[in-house]
Enzyme design. Structure first.
Site, PDB file in Angstrom:
ATOM      1  N   ASP A 163       0.866  -1.161   0.000  1.00  0.00           N
ATOM      2  CA  ASP A 163       0.000   0.000   0.000  1.00  0.00           C
ATOM      3  C   ASP A 163       0.915   1.227   0.000  1.00  0.00           C
ATOM      4  O   ASP A 163       2.088   1.127   0.358  1.00  0.00           O
ATOM      5  CB  ASP A 163      -0.876  -0.043   1.267  1.00  0.00           C
ATOM      6  CG  ASP A 163      -1.938   1.045   1.255  1.00  0.00           C
ATOM      7  OD1 ASP A 163      -2.309   1.487   0.159  1.00  0.00           O
ATOM      8  OD2 ASP A 163      -2.390   1.440   2.338  1.00  0.00           O
ATOM      9  N   ASP A 191      -3.860  -1.860   5.758  1.00  0.00           N
ATOM     10  CA  ASP A 191      -4.220  -1.332   7.068  1.00  0.00           C
ATOM     11  C   ASP A 191      -5.721  -1.308   7.313  1.00  0.00           C
ATOM     12  O   ASP A 191      -6.160  -1.267   8.447  1.00  0.00           O
ATOM     13  CB  ASP A 191      -3.641   0.083   7.254  1.00  0.00           C
ATOM     14  CG  ASP A 191      -4.124   1.044   6.173  1.00  0.00           C
ATOM     15  OD1 ASP A 191      -4.863   0.597   5.271  1.00  0.00           O
ATOM     16  OD2 ASP A 191      -3.778   2.231   6.228  1.00  0.00           O
ATOM     17  N   ASP A 225      -8.635  -4.287   3.235  1.00  0.00           N
ATOM     18  CA  ASP A 225      -7.408  -5.015   2.866  1.00  0.00           C
ATOM     19  C   ASP A 225      -7.392  -6.441   3.413  1.00  0.00           C
ATOM     20  O   ASP A 225      -6.572  -7.256   2.997  1.00  0.00           O
ATOM     21  CB  ASP A 225      -6.167  -4.275   3.412  1.00  0.00           C
ATOM     22  CG  ASP A 225      -5.983  -2.908   2.772  1.00  0.00           C
ATOM     23  OD1 ASP A 225      -6.184  -2.816   1.551  1.00  0.00           O
ATOM     24  OD2 ASP A 225      -5.658  -1.959   3.492  1.00  0.00           O
TER      25      ASP A 225
END
Length: 1059
Positions: A383, A729, A733
């Site tokens: 990410d 996070d 996800d």
């Protein structure tokens, strides 16, 4: 906790001690009844005194820890090994023989019992070492489990405590839950902050979909699925915020009951794949060495079983049971010395120590087997926000509408932290109507907060939203509307806006419409819908714009293109943009007050209605936020490339923003054409050959990616044979984290959902920590191989020594007690110390190992055999040298006065009694003199004590030097000198020290059947032992030269499959 409690107070009093909560059906009672029963009000929560009273009744809110293995059971487990049992049996037999036949073979009195007693002693010491290793590993694992300490936001004494350890909760506590939180106890929902509340409780109830919750009571006889007003410990909030009342804690919760059943059903964890692989390896080794041991015993049959041929038939059999047992002991002792019974425990300890090292580098490993997988990671899907960047979001540009249609105003905003005093807005005018609306939306359509902690300002919630609140503080408040507030109030402007505009409903953010909305009830009596989200999405749903003076005009094509062009320019500068819009609430919500009984409330229960509610908007402006890259990320990405690991960035952010960041951190080069490397999630889904796209060398970027896109990318990579580490996070996800080989969650910004789905948690949310963890994972794996390499080559040497002795027919060089001593000394301190090896200097310059690679390759096995054979030749060779040579390599060996014999005589020593005129001179060893006048043939039995001591010393010395070889698989001692692992040098010193003790303490020397050595004899030991280092250096050089062939480019096995 709570069991057997009784009613100790009056439930009508808010300060009384409550009745036992086990039997109270909170789900069947109104909220007011529940508060009365538990003696609490949601506004104030419990008092400190009341909490202390309830702690005494209910105890801590934690699940009972299963009882650890008892010390007695651990001791028994150390003997739960076939070979150890055989050795134990051999010791018993030896003890019995010593008792009945102590004078046979020249042993007299107490001396006959020394050997079985020492075997017993060494078995006990081995058991102690095994117990120490297992308890150490267990403690390390327990420490890892404690890393994930849950916290809760609780109301106590009228004050909100944001990070109270969940174990301190008691029945009656008032707890606030937010999206992503893991529920800390069984609780009754007393108020909804958001319009909807949904929980994922499949782990408890088996329901496949998230369940909507309400504040309304249900039937008291409802089953667990029907308790719609209850939230249960261990489940996860996937949508909405709420206030709850704790009803049950610890083992009285629903998950506590399940926990009890699990403890009963499974008393031990299943072995990890790595441990299974090691066990299989140990079993195979056991079989091989078992056959060799049997062969050694059979070769020596002639010494305890003999016969004469009469008329062609064997007659007059002579059998020595004591000698048969003696050789049986040699074979069994050899097996115990050669087989790594403690290997699984040592490996577990190595993994546990490694996880501690990772924890020091802010990588908290939740699942131990993932340590092994880390070492062979080939792709890191990262990410962007908070991982590659600092996650210290700050607004750097504000764009508002101008005084007429087709004009925009732009303001630069200083500051890069969450401190409202960090910088100001350049050329800031008075707050006009348009700027007021922007401030109002930024302050109220926002679930984050900013707090001051230890001289630092930290965000609670999403950093982007926290940055918007900081912007509102920098914008200030319109004159005349601001009330006096305490100087310590960090967000006083935001609080004032919230007082003027009461929030009555929340339309939670979702990935489809990419926006969040709130309905507010203004003090003017008008209800508004305030919306923030992706600028493009808001523009699509906007029909008008608000100008500087507050007037509303139609959104024409020119204004739309002007806004989009400004958005594009800001995105090129790596700014993340968020737009603001508002509208009157739909007609059905004109009288809505947040009540669940209002007809319009039903529309808010279904998030699919949110897009239609957020339509016909008036666009007011947008902001650009900057999240600067972390300084260390660029080097970390370069390290990944060197290590053969590809980095892919998967983000929900704007494409141009993400591209700018990727160029800045080195995923892409400055002038590189990235048209084929940077795609949005939708564009990737439309690619014909997706696997071929993912196989491109170098970095890749996927922007505006949705959860399903992340999952698909991870799935395709895994299908293509890659080992994928995925970072994330958010709740969205979690599926991809679960699917990846290594799911890596963010420890600071990560939700509990993401952490629960992950294998590893980054305590600092930093990408470079992942890279460091991969290097640590490789190092841990290499250390395990180092231990095996050292142990197996040494043990093969012990096998070779006994086998050569039996094959050549010379006297036994070492007795079982000595072999067991070598096993204890060599497999103890040095093997443990090898677990502290530093990583090879080129560990992150080699390509990743394949996940299906075996622990021992053909090349490594060949090296083991070469080193092992040298150990055998050296130990037997020094025995022969002492008997047959006066000097060796210039070292004088004649000082002790011993007699020389020919090799032929030594090999046929059993025929000594038939040799005519055979005489030997007496020789000295320390203060002792050995004379053989009465029976010269004793020179090969009692007289071998010096040669046996030399063999034992060579074996100890050669295995100490061999431990230096195990520092690195292919690295030379020139590049990785011994002092890189001071623990190994200390372990070698301890092992040599123990050997000196048994040599030079007379009593111990007698026990082990050895004598002190002179300086020249130690020089001989070193001369014979040191070449093991040179031999392995040559083998390592060959290994480095041929590594290109052995480390062939990774060709995923699945590529050959038909797609």
């Amino acid at each position: 906790m709570g069991k057997g409690s009784e009613d100790l107070g009056n439930k009508d009093s808010l300060n009384s001690t409550p009745v036992n909560s086990d039997t109270y059906p909170a789900w069947g009672k109104d909220v007011g009844e529940c508060e009365e029963h538990f003696g609490v009000s949601r506004e104030k929560g419990l008092s400190t005194d009341e909490v202390l009273k309830r702690h005494q009744i209910y105890g801590l809110n934690e699940l009972e820890k299963p009882e650890g293995t008892s010390i007695f059971k651990l001791i028994l487990e150390q003997f739960n090994d076939t070979l150890v049992r055989i050795l134990l049996a051999a010791a018993v037999i030896s003890f019995v023989l010593a008792f009945f036949d102590g004078d046979e073979g020249g042993e007299m009195g107490i001396t006959a019992f020394v050997e079985p007693l020492v075997i017993f002693l060494i078995l006990i010491v081995n058991a102690i070492v095994g117990i120490w290793q297992e308890t150490n590993a267990e403690k390390a694992l327990e420490a890892l489990k404690e890393i994930q300490s849950q916290q809760a936001t609780v109301m106590r004494d009228g004050t909100k405590v944001s990070s109270l350890p969940a174990k301190e909760l008691v029945p009656g506590d008032i707890v606030e839950l937010r999206v992503g939180d893991k529920v800390p106890a069984d609780m009754r929902v007393v108020a909804l902050i958001s319009s909807t509340l949904r929980l994922e409780q499949g782990s408890l109830t088996g329901e496949s979909e998230a369940v909507s919750k309400t504040t309304k009571p249900v039937d008291e006889n409802a089953d667990i699925q029907g308790k719609k007003c209850m939230v249960f410990a261990g489940t996860t909030v996937v949508n909405g915020n709420c206030i709850c009342l704790v009803t049950d804690t610890g083992m009285n919760t629903e998950i506590g009951r399940v926990h009890s059943q699990i403890q009963e059903a499974a008393q031990h964890e299943e072995d990890t794949p790595l441990k299974k692989k090691l066990n299989e390896f140990g079993e195979a080794l056991t079989m091989i060495i078992g056959l060799i041991c049997a062969l050694v015993w059979l070769i020596n049959v002639k010494y305890f079983l003999s016969w004469e041929y009469v008329d062609g038939w064997p007659r007059n059999f002579k059998f020595s049971f004591e000698k048969c047992t003696y050789y049986f002991e040699i074979a069994v002792a050899l097996a115990v010395a050669a087989i790594p019974e403690g290997l699984p425990a040592v490996i577990t300890t190595c993994l546990a120590l490694g996880t501690r090292k990772m924890a020091q580098k802010n990588a908290l490993v939740r699942k131990l087997p993932s340590v092994e997988t880390l070492g062979c990671t080939t792709v890191i899907c990262s990410d962007k926000t908070g991982t590659l960047t600092t996650n210290q979001m700050a607004v750097s540009k504000l764009v508002a509408m101008g005084s007429r249609i087709g004009t925009l105003r732009s303001f630069n905003v200083e500051g890069t932290s969450f401190d409202p005093r960090d910088g100001k807005i350049e050329d800031w005018p008075r707050m006009d109507a348009n700027l007021q609306m922007i401030a109002k939306i930024a302050a109220i359509c926002n679930d984050a907060s900013v707090e001051q902690s230890d001289q630092q300002f930290v965000s609670r919630g999403m950093p982007t939203e926290a940055a918007l609140k900081v912007l509102v503080e920098k914008m200030g408040f319109p004159e005349g509307l601001m009330k006096a507030s305490s100087s310590g109030d960090v967000l006083r402007c935001c609080r004032r806006w919230s007082e003027l505009e009461q929030r009555i409903a929340t339309l939670e953010f979702d990935r489809d419409r990419k926006s969040m909305g709130v309905m507010v009830d203004s003090i003017s009596g008008k209800k508004l819908l305030l919306v923030k989200g992706a600028v493009e999405n808001l523009l699509e749903r906007s029909t008008s714009i608000q100008l500087l003076d507050g007037s509303v005009h139609e959104l024409d094509q020119y204004s739309r293109e002007l806004i989009l062009q400004s958005l594009h320019d800001m995105s090129l500068g790596a700014l993340r943009c968020l737009g603001f819009a508002y509208s009157d609430v739909p007609s059905g919500f004109a009288t809505y007050d947040g009540s669940e009984d209002h007809p319009a409330h039903q529309q808010l229960l279904n998030p699919s209605n949110y897009s239609s509610i957020e339509s016909n908007l008036t666009f007011v402006g947008f902001v650009g936020l900057r999240d600067p890259p972390r300084k260390e990320v660029r080097q970390a990405i370069a390290d990944c490339r060197t290590a053969g690991i590809r980095v892919m960035v998967i983000t929900g952010d704007n494409k141009s923003t993400a591209e700018a960041i990727c160029r800045e951190i080195g995923v892409f080069e400055a002038g590189e054409d990235i048209s084929s490397r940077s795609l949005t999630g939708k564009e990737f889904m439309d690619v014909q050959d997706q696997k071929n796209h993912l196989r491109q060398t170098g970095g890749l970027l996927f922007s505006r990616a949705e959860p399903k896109h992340k999952q698909e990318i991870v799935r395709l990579l895994k299908d293509d044979g890659e080992v994928v580490a995925m970072t994330g996070d958010g709740v969205n996800d979690a599926p991809a984290l679960k699917l990846a080989d290594i799911g890596v969650a963010m420890g600071i910004s990560g939700t509990e959902v993401a952490k629960e789905a992950s294998d590893m948690v980054l305590a600092d949310d930093n990408f470079s920590t992942i890279v460091a963890a991969v290097g640590e994972g490789r190092s841990i794996y290499n250390n395990m191989k180092a231990f095996i390499r050292y142990m197996i080559s040494s043990n093969i040497g012990e096998v070779a020594s006994i086998f050569l002795t039996a094959a050549l027919g010379i006297p036994e060089g070492m007795i079982p007690v000595q072999l067991l001593w070598v096993n204890l000394v060599t497999d103890g301190p040095p093997a443990t110390a090898l677990g502290f090896n530093p990583p090879d200097k080129d560990i992150m310059k080699k390509p990743p190992r394949r996940s299906d690679d075996s622990l021992i390759t053909a090349w490594i096995l060949f090296r083991y055999m070469v080193i092992g054979m040298y150990v055998g030749v050296a130990t037997v060779g020094v025995f022969i040298i002492w008997y047959t040579h006066n000097s060796f390599m210039g070292i004088d060996l004649s000082q002790d006065g011993h007699s020389l014999v020919s090799y032929s005589q030594l090999a046929h020593w059993g025929q000594c009694s038939s040799w005519e005129g055979f005489k030997v001179s007496p020789f000295t060893a320390g203060s002792q003199t050995f004379s053989f006048d009465s029976n010269p043939c004793d020179y090969f039995q009692q007289g071998k004590i010096k040669a046996s001591t030399l063999s034992l010393s060579v074996l100890v010395a050669i295995e100490m030097f061999n431990s230096l070889n195990a520092l690195s698989e292919d690295g030379s001692l020139v590049t990785m000198p011994p002092w890189v692992n001071p623990w190994l040098l200390l372990a070698m010193a301890v092992s040599f020290g123990l050997h000196f003790v048994i040599l030079y303490v007379p009593f111990l020397a007698q026990v082990f059947g050895i004598v002190p050595l002179s300086l020249n004899e130690w020089l001989l030991v070193l001369a014979v032992s040191l070449p093991v280092i040179l031999i392995d250096e040559v083998l390592k050089f060959v290994g480095r030269c041929t590594s290109g062939y052995r480390y062939s480019p990774r060709t995923p096995s699945v590529k050959q499959k038909e797609e």
